[in-house]
Design an enzyme around this catalytic site. Structure first.
Site, PDB file in Angstrom:
ATOM      1  NE  ARG A 186     -16.491  -0.390  17.343  1.00  8.77           N
ATOM      2  CZ  ARG A 186     -15.870  -0.942  17.980  1.00  8.77           C
ATOM      3  NH1 ARG A 186     -15.830  -2.570  18.332  1.00  8.77           N
ATOM      4  NH2 ARG A 186     -14.701  -0.570  17.523  1.00  8.77           N
ATOM      5  CB  ALA A 203      -5.841   1.391   7.258  1.00  8.49           C
ATOM      6  CD  GLU A 204      -2.054   5.021   5.944  1.00 13.67           C
ATOM      7  OE1 GLU A 204      -1.289   4.409   6.352  1.00 13.67           O
ATOM      8  OE2 GLU A 204      -3.123   4.856   5.608  1.00 13.67           O
ATOM      9  N   GLY A 257      -8.516   4.648  16.587  1.00 13.52           N
ATOM     10  CA  GLY A 257      -6.619   4.646  15.803  1.00 13.52           C
ATOM     11  C   GLY A 257      -6.329   5.472  16.865  1.00 13.52           C
ATOM     12  CB  THR A 259      -4.042   8.512  21.615  1.00 18.91           C
ATOM     13  OG1 THR A 259      -4.231   7.192  22.641  1.00 18.91           O
ATOM     14  CG2 THR A 259      -4.547   9.573  23.130  1.00 18.91           C
ATOM     15  CB  THR A 261      -4.020   9.736  14.834  1.00 16.27           C
ATOM     16  OG1 THR A 261      -2.767   9.775  14.446  1.00 16.27           O
ATOM     17  CG2 THR A 261      -4.622  10.319  13.877  1.00 16.27           C
ATOM     18  CD  GLU A 279     -11.338   1.484  20.097  1.00 15.89           C
ATOM     19  OE1 GLU A 279      -9.859   2.115  20.023  1.00 15.89           O
ATOM     20  OE2 GLU A 279     -10.888   1.158  19.148  1.00 15.89           O
ATOM     21  NE  ARG A 307     -10.083 -11.382  20.157  1.00 13.54           N
ATOM     22  CZ  ARG A 307     -10.443  -9.453  19.768  1.00 13.54           C
ATOM     23  NH1 ARG A 307     -11.190  -9.755  18.692  1.00 13.54           N
ATOM     24  NH2 ARG A 307     -10.323  -8.963  20.594  1.00 13.54           N
ATOM     25  CD  GLU A 488     -17.059   3.404  17.599  1.00 10.16           C
ATOM     26  OE1 GLU A 488     -17.306   4.102  16.258  1.00 10.16           O
ATOM     27  OE2 GLU A 488     -16.613   2.130  17.362  1.00 10.16           O
TER      28      GLU A 488
END
Length: 508
Positions: A186, A203-204, A257, A259, A261, A279, A307, A488
């Site tokens: 995206r 992400a790790e 991720g 807010t 961070t 986002e 979901r 996006e």
């Protein structure tokens, strides 16, 4: 500097990997090195970190653990590639993105297996993510040829005014674990279509999807340095993020991720005034009015809430149900949860609810349920960890919930559906809009006047009216308040990677 590996080489899985996982993961797409400047590379200190299957706790593979040094070198590679990529004709960029899309579709089952292994979501759902993710490459391959400027009429006879759109430059893309492929395409699809080059920091928990996409980007002919992936451990993430968000050669930051961070990254971006799109967190309300079709509302509630085991940023976090239909809604939703939702390993047939991503995620759900029950909430179904495994939690429905409970005030990010009873539309709107975030919101009503009122008054960036699933590549995705900046997907998504330049021609 780096330990280089052949781009075409296949990295072997560790021998301690279970045979069932080994058979599930595609060796042709599994990569464990960073992808920098068109090459697979190890970090200078050969450091690695483990990627773990959240369903079993088994280690999947050790992945290169990049640090600030590797990131600075990656920025140099992306900056160099940008000088060439920005001059590539839009039709050629379009064709390359289309080839990447085609390869994703050709390899969709293998890509889905990687998602299920590292993220835990059921295979069917993982396959749905791949189709969705590939759609962004298809969409932006088409939008690449629609980056139009303007000719502006001015009052001076001897002048002409033009407006051009040009790529901003190198973009840092930081993505979450809950949609490890779609959150990349995206952003990256729009960036590459615009003429930008990108550095992806996945992400790790889920770097394997980003690296698999890098392999397909290479096969598609995306030039070296245009798409780069720098995986890193949780321990190195703050230092890596700081480099990728403060390096003078980086012009743009795109982040999905939390807010908290996002605010840190905004501070990093401030010193050099970089373009930013974000986002961030959500706290989506799902309102069911007395006029609603209850059966459709219950079906929409199940789809919206559960979901990916409730681990999506647009999942419903608070159900607000009007008193006239409250009891029947709760009864029908509890029955549907028990009938249709099945907990288990995502690779197993019939499973709809995989594991949560890690132990911390399970503990947060437990904490929210415990807090609610201690204040009088009633468990209608679920309410405890699943016996399937430590990272599994039963799909849970709570009634008699109040706005003072943690699950009403914080994003749970898990399979918890709390129901709050309300009397009037005004009360529902006050509760729904009380959050400091506003990503998605949903409501069910068959009153046309109410539909217009509520759709306009909900303080969110996206509204589902009589619909529990609203994401689409063609439509703008993003929020208001502290849920982020920018949009996006859609025709608006590419604007996040373009600068507007005004050119005045005089002396004519």
């Amino acid at each position: 500097m780096f330990s280089h590996l052949p781009v075409s080489g296949i990295l072997k899985l560790p021998c301690r990997m279970s045979s069932s996982l080994a058979s599930a993961l595609p060796a042709s797409l599994l990569r464990s090195a960073a992808y920098i400047g068109g090459s697979w590379v190890r970090s200078s200190d050969s450091a690695t970190f483990p990627v773990v299957d959240p369903a079993t706790g088994a280690e999947l593979v050790q992945v290169t653990d990049c640090g600030p040094k590797e990131c600075r070198e990656t920025v140099k590679a992306a900056a160099g590639a940008f000088q060439v990529w920005k001059e590539v004709p839009s039709k050629e960029r379009s064709n390359l993105l289309r080839k990447w899309y085609d390869l994703m579709i050709q390899n969709k089952e293998d890509l889905a297996r990687i998602i299920t292994a590292e993220n835990g979501k059921p295979t069917k759902e993982a396959l749905g993510e791949i189709i969705y993710a590939a759609g962004f490459l298809e969409w932006f391959s088409e939008e690449a040829r629609r980056i139009y400027g303007d000719v502006v009429s001015v009052p001076m006879k001897d002048r002409r005014a033009l407006v051009l759109k040009q790529p901003v430059g190198v973009a840092t893309v930081i993505t979450p674990w809950n949609f490890p492929s779609a959150m990349i395409t995206r952003k990256v699809g729009a960036a590459l279509a615009a003429g930008c080059t990108v550095i992806v920091k996945p992400a790790e928990d889920t770097p394997l999807s980003a690296l698999a996409l890098a392999e397909l980007a290479h096969q598609a002919g995306i030039p070296a340095g245009v798409y780069n992936v720098v995986p890193c451990s949780r321990e190195k993430a703050p230092a890596v993020g700081e480099v990728l968000c403060t390096d003078p050669s980086v012009a743009k930051i795109s982040f999905t991720g939390s807010t908290a961070t996002g605010k840190i990254l905004l501070r990093h971006a401030a010193d050099s005034v970089k373009r930013v799109s974000m986002e961030l967190g959500g706290h989506a309300p799902f309102i069911v009015f007395d006029s609603a079709n209850v059966d459709k509302a219950v079906a929409g509630a199940l789809a919206s809430k559960f979901r990916n085991s409730g681990q999506t940023c647009v999942c419903t976090n608070r159900f607000l149900v009007q008193k006239g239909i409250h009891d029947v809604f709760v009864k029908k939703l509890a029955a549907l949860i028990e009938k249709d939702l099945h907990v288990g390993n995502g690779f197993e047939e019939g499973v709809t609810q995989g594991p949560l991503i890690n132990e911390r995620a399970v503990e947060k759900v437990e904490h929210h349920v415990r807090d609610a029950v201690s204040q009088g909430a009633r468990v209608e179904t679920g309410g405890k960890r699943s016996t399937y495994g430590k990272n599994f939690y039963e799909p849970t429905l709570l009634s008699n919930v109040t706005t003072k409970m943690l699950c009403s005030r914080e994003e749970t990010f898990g399979p918890l559906a709390p129901v709050i009873k309300f009397d009037t539309e005004e009360e529902a709107m006050a509760i729904a809009n009380s959050a400091n975030v506003g990503l998605a919101g949903y409501f069910y009503s068959q009153d046309p006047a109410q539909i217009w009122r509520v759709a306009e008054r909900l303080e969110v960036g996206m509204v589902g009216v009589n619909e529990g699933l609203l994401s689409s590549v063609e439509c703008p995705f993003g929020g208001v308040k502290q849920s982020g900046l920018g949009r996006e997907g859609s025709k608006y998504g590419i604007d996040e990677y373009l600068e507007v330049k005004y050119v005045c021609f005089g002396g004519l």
